[in-house]
Enzyme design. Structure first.
Site, PDB file in Angstrom:
ATOM      1  N   LYS A   1      37.348 -12.211  47.442  1.00 54.02           N
ATOM      2  CA  LYS A   1      36.208 -11.599  46.747  1.00 54.02           C
ATOM      3  C   LYS A   1      35.623 -10.441  47.549  1.00 54.02           C
ATOM      4  O   LYS A   1      35.523 -10.515  48.784  1.00 54.02           O
ATOM      5  CB  LYS A   1      35.112 -12.649  46.494  1.00 54.02           C
ATOM      6  CG  LYS A   1      35.634 -13.918  45.844  1.00 54.02           C
ATOM      7  CD  LYS A   1      34.552 -14.924  45.496  1.00 54.02           C
ATOM      8  CE  LYS A   1      35.180 -16.265  45.129  1.00 54.02           C
ATOM      9  NZ  LYS A   1      35.350 -17.176  46.267  1.00 54.02           N
TER      10      LYS A   1
ATOM     11  N   ASP B   1      40.808 -20.882  46.930  1.00 54.61           N
ATOM     12  CA  ASP B   1      39.724 -19.948  46.633  1.00 54.61           C
ATOM     13  C   ASP B   1      39.050 -19.513  47.930  1.00 54.61           C
ATOM     14  O   ASP B   1      38.473 -20.345  48.642  1.00 54.61           O
ATOM     15  CB  ASP B   1      38.684 -20.604  45.715  1.00 54.61           C
ATOM     16  CG  ASP B   1      37.600 -19.603  45.343  1.00 54.61           C
ATOM     17  OD1 ASP B   1      37.858 -18.772  44.460  1.00 54.61           O
ATOM     18  OD2 ASP B   1      36.520 -19.617  45.977  1.00 54.61           O
TER      19      ASP B   1
ATOM     20  N   HIS C   1      32.253 -10.360  44.014  1.00 56.46           N
ATOM     21  CA  HIS C   1      31.628 -11.651  44.355  1.00 56.46           C
ATOM     22  C   HIS C   1      30.291 -11.853  43.620  1.00 56.46           C
ATOM     23  O   HIS C   1      29.997 -12.928  43.113  1.00 56.46           O
ATOM     24  CB  HIS C   1      31.424 -11.709  45.871  1.00 56.46           C
ATOM     25  CG  HIS C   1      31.357 -13.093  46.432  1.00 56.46           C
ATOM     26  ND1 HIS C   1      31.835 -13.418  47.676  1.00 56.46           N
ATOM     27  CD2 HIS C   1      30.861 -14.253  45.929  1.00 56.46           C
ATOM     28  CE1 HIS C   1      31.640 -14.709  47.912  1.00 56.46           C
ATOM     29  NE2 HIS C   1      31.047 -15.229  46.859  1.00 56.46           N
TER      30      HIS C   1
END
Ligand code: NDP
Length: 323
Positions: A86, A52, A119
């Site tokens: 993101k 991530d 995000h």
């Protein structure tokens, strides 16, 4: 490698799959160059296949270097890795969405990301230099962008093949509904990545997301034990979690991660320490009983470690609503 780390996936509404355990890559500490490369390489060796990341973390060049090194040495193929990035707040204007993604791809030196998320639903004025543009008095320069227009630009990135799946992060229910209700919606958000752990178990948001076939990805799943703020409750010191852990010969960290995967929440604990990285994968060889799951549910206190208080007056601040 922990048995099964690679095999445990959840289906996404667009036909793709997301590994239920990922490695967070955001670090608040000023790390020396190379530390992230080393940690991500170790993570892949241990068995992590889901990483991530985000433009905002400022280390996608290092994460990309690690991924490419592990592909080059034959440990994995590109298609074995699930990388999330993101779109940052200063890029929510539809015309800027692709530019932010292309910067990410250039840093990673990869052709596509597996999952791209908005995000935060809150926009900030576009800025070349600053991630948090502010006026002379330090007040953040907000930008009230139409999030549905941002979403349409995200859809175009998927159509262009730059991302496999698209989703959101830090959206509340009504913000999710705004997107789901877009008349010409082409793709639904496949996930909503939000803070989630036993002290903020997101029960209502999770039920809502499941009802819409949206996967909930839980960030800060360990309750950010590194936060140096004395008013924060320390999740991993919770006596109930310790008690349950002793019964299963597991640490409180393993208990909170197991709790999430057992209720269908994807978890992305961050660790750059090899022992803790490995420990966090050892959650597929035991099961919590219904009573234990209920007892952990009972620890909920709606506590946010990341309340983003500096944004409370933003028109799109997501945490005024109950969920
Ligand atoms: P976490 O709850 O994952 O906590 C990370 C901290 O826990 C690190 O200091 C780590 O230290 C420590 N730790 C890791 N494993 C253990 C363990 N087994 N026992 C004790 N301590 C441990 O918080 P994060 O906020 O980092 O969240 C994880 C990821 O979620 C981020 O890295 C990021 O990718 C994502 N995120 C997304 C957000 C969003 O807005 N979408 C916001 C915040 C996070 P060490 O490295 O030394 O092991």
């Amino acid at each position: 490698m922990s048995e099964g780390t690679e095999q445990h996936c959840l289906p996404l509404s667009d036909g793709n799959r997301i590994p239920i355990l990922g490695l967070g890559t955001s670090s608040p500490d000023q790390l020396d160059k190379g530390v992230t490369v080393k940690a991500v390489k170790t993570g892949i060796e241990i068995g992590y296949r889901h990483l991530d990341g985000a433009f905002m973390y400022g280390n996608e060049d290092e994460v990309g270097e690690a991924i490419r090194a592990k592909i080059a040495d034959g440990t994995v193929k590109r298609e074995d890795i699930f990388y999330t990035s993101k779109l940052w707040m200063t890029y929510l204007s539809p015309a800027l969405v692709r530019a932010c993604l292309e910067t990410t791809l250039k840093s990673l030196k990869l052709d596509y990301v597996d999952l791209y998320l908005i995000h935060w639903p809150m926009g900030l004025k576009p800025s070349e230099k600053d991630l948090f543009p502010a006026d002379a008095s330090g007040k953040l320069l907000q930008d009230d962008v139409d999030i549905c227009a941002t979403w349409a630009a995200m859809e175009s990135c998927k159509d262009a093949g730059l991302v496999r799946s698209i989703g959101v992060s830090n959206f509340n229910r009504s913000q999710l509904e705004m997107i789901l209700n877009v008349p010409k919606l082409k793709y639904k958000p496949v996930c909503n990545q939000v803070e989630c752990h036993p002290y903020l178990n997101q029960d209502k948001l999770l039920k809502y997301c499941k009802s819409k076939n949206i996967v909930l990805v839980g960030y800060s799943p360990l309750g950010k034990p590194n936060l140096r703020n004395l008013s924060n409750p320390i999740l991993l010191n919770d006596p109930e979690l310790k008690k349950i852990g002793e019964k299963h010969h597991k640490t409180p960290a393993q208990i909170v991660l197991r709790y999430q995967v057992q209720r269908g929440v994807v978890v992305i604990p961050k660790s750059f320490n090899p022992e803790r990285m490995k420990q966090n994968t050892e959650i597929f060889d035991f099961q919590l009983t219904d009573e234990e799951m209920k007892a952990i549910d009972g620890r909920n206190r709606n506590w946010r470690y990341i309340p983003m208080k500096e944004f409370v007056d933003h028109p799109k601040y997501p945490f005024h609503d109950e969920y």
